[in-house]
Design a protein around this motif. Structure first.
Motif: not given
Length: 379
Positions: A200-217
């Motif tokens: 938990e002391e490590m930040l995980v950044v997940i960039d979903e810039a293309y979510f609307e095309f993948s429909q995977t979130t």
């Protein structure tokens, strides 16, 4: 080098967007701009007319914009819940921060986590270059690992080893893109398990810039993982690249920190209104996605017939193309030549060290691009 500038910046290459915009080509050339993953479609006329009316009649240009973004944050939270099939109250404005493009949010995250020698970041190349560029501008070390060349999965053993061995400063942030740019693939099950295993002391950044095309979130995962943050943007499917509006979804405590480090009045009033209007008209704007996916299939099918091209599956609005060559030609030479030939004929695509990234355009642009690629390969 100017004497008052940090010495390490002399080695840094600036991010270059729209490489055709400052070129020496004749003005008469009308480029098909398939190099920046924008939507090929502008806003519908009725929305642009409403925006123009709002600018004329509502926005006071002598007044600062809404610095708290309350209305926009509420609208974004509603969309996040709806698009992830969550209850209306799952995410609220307290879970949202808004930036001048996702780039500002990335920079704010770096400032909040790694500045002052407190941490470094981990990325798996190839990926969105701004993670590394922004970190370097802040003097933050960047640790890189590779990817599996068949499915572009992060080299997980290398990533685990890098985290274990990097301690001065330790890796504080891991950046991943879901789906990745430029390789167009979603995170694999193995990658997800690895991300879930990070402390938990490590930040995980997940960039979903293309979510609307993948429909995977992975939005649903945020409820159990306060060290995860999801980035999204209005620049792609919502057709607002010119307005520079990005947002992130996270635990309220993380959002509170981002609010401390972001610049005041970071979004112009016109951009705020445009994002609100895009959300109000999301059904209309997102109606173009099926056409993009159909055109993507057409492009992949057509290019896959060529024996010297390798096209990987895509979950985005672009495709990633690699070349197969014999010993007499290097892939870099062939990629550079193909990129230059397309450019000379009016098609801009993104040239990368190991491949070409081609944005899906309008049907007409895609047809021209296929014809030009086939001609260039014959030559």
């Amino acid at each position: 080098m100017l004497k008052f500038i940090r010495s390490d910046l002399s080695q840094l290459n600036a991010y270059k967007a729209h490489p055709g915009s400052d070129s020496a080509e004749p003005v008469a050339i009308q480029f098909d701009r398939l190099d920046t993953n924008e939507s090929p479609l502008d806003l519908p006329a009725q929305i642009k007319e409403k925006l123009a009316f709002t600018y004329q009649q509502v926005i006071e240009t002598n007044r600062y914009p809404d610095g708290g973004h309350a209305t926009l944050k509420n609208a974004i939270a509603e969309y996040v819940n709806e698009s992830a099939n969550l209850a209306n109250s799952t995410f609220t404005a307290d879970n949202i921060s808004v930036g001048n493009g996702s780039d500002e949010l990335i920079r704010s995250l770096l400032i909040a986590t790694c500045l002052g020698g407190e941490g470094s970041i981990l990325v798996a190349n190839p990926t969105f270059s701004m993670y590394g560029i922004l970190a370097q501008t802040l003097g933050i070390p960047v640790v890189t690992v590779g990817r599996n060349q068949s499915n572009f999965e992060t080299d997980l053993e290398a990533a685990k080893s890098a985290i274990a061995k990097t301690d001065n400063p330790p890796i504080r942030v891991v950046f991943v893109v879901h789906p990745n740019s430029p390789t167009a693939n979603c995170l694999t099950a193995a990658e997800l398990e690895w991300l879930k295993s990070l402390p938990e002391e490590m930040l995980v950044v997940i960039d979903e810039a293309y979510f609307e095309f993948s429909q995977t979130t992975l939005v649903g995962e945020l409820l159990q993982r306060p060290n995860w943050i999801i980035l999204r943007t209005f620049s792609k499917a919502f057709r607002l690249a010119a307005m520079r509006v990005g947002y992130c979804i996270a635990h309220p405590q993380a959002i509170a920190i981002l609010e401390k480090v972001r610049l005041p009045y970071n979004l112009p009033s016109f951009s705020i209104i445009a994002a609100l209007m895009a959300l109000e008209n999301r059904q209309l704007l997102l109606e173009s996605i099926p056409q993009t996916l159909t055109e993507r299939t057409k492009m992949i099918t057509a290019l896959s017939t060529h024996p010297n091209l390798e096209i990987t599956p895509s979950d985005t609005n672009f495709i990633y193309v690699r070349v197969k060559t014999d010993d007499s030609h290097s892939p870099t030479t062939v990629l550079t030549s193909l990129n230059q030939k397309l450019r000379s004929q009016g098609t801009l695509i993104r040239l990368l060290p190991s491949g070409l990234r081609i944005t899906i355009g309008t049907p007409e642009e895609n047809t021209r691009t296929l014809e030009r690629i086939q001609t260039a390969l014959k030559e």
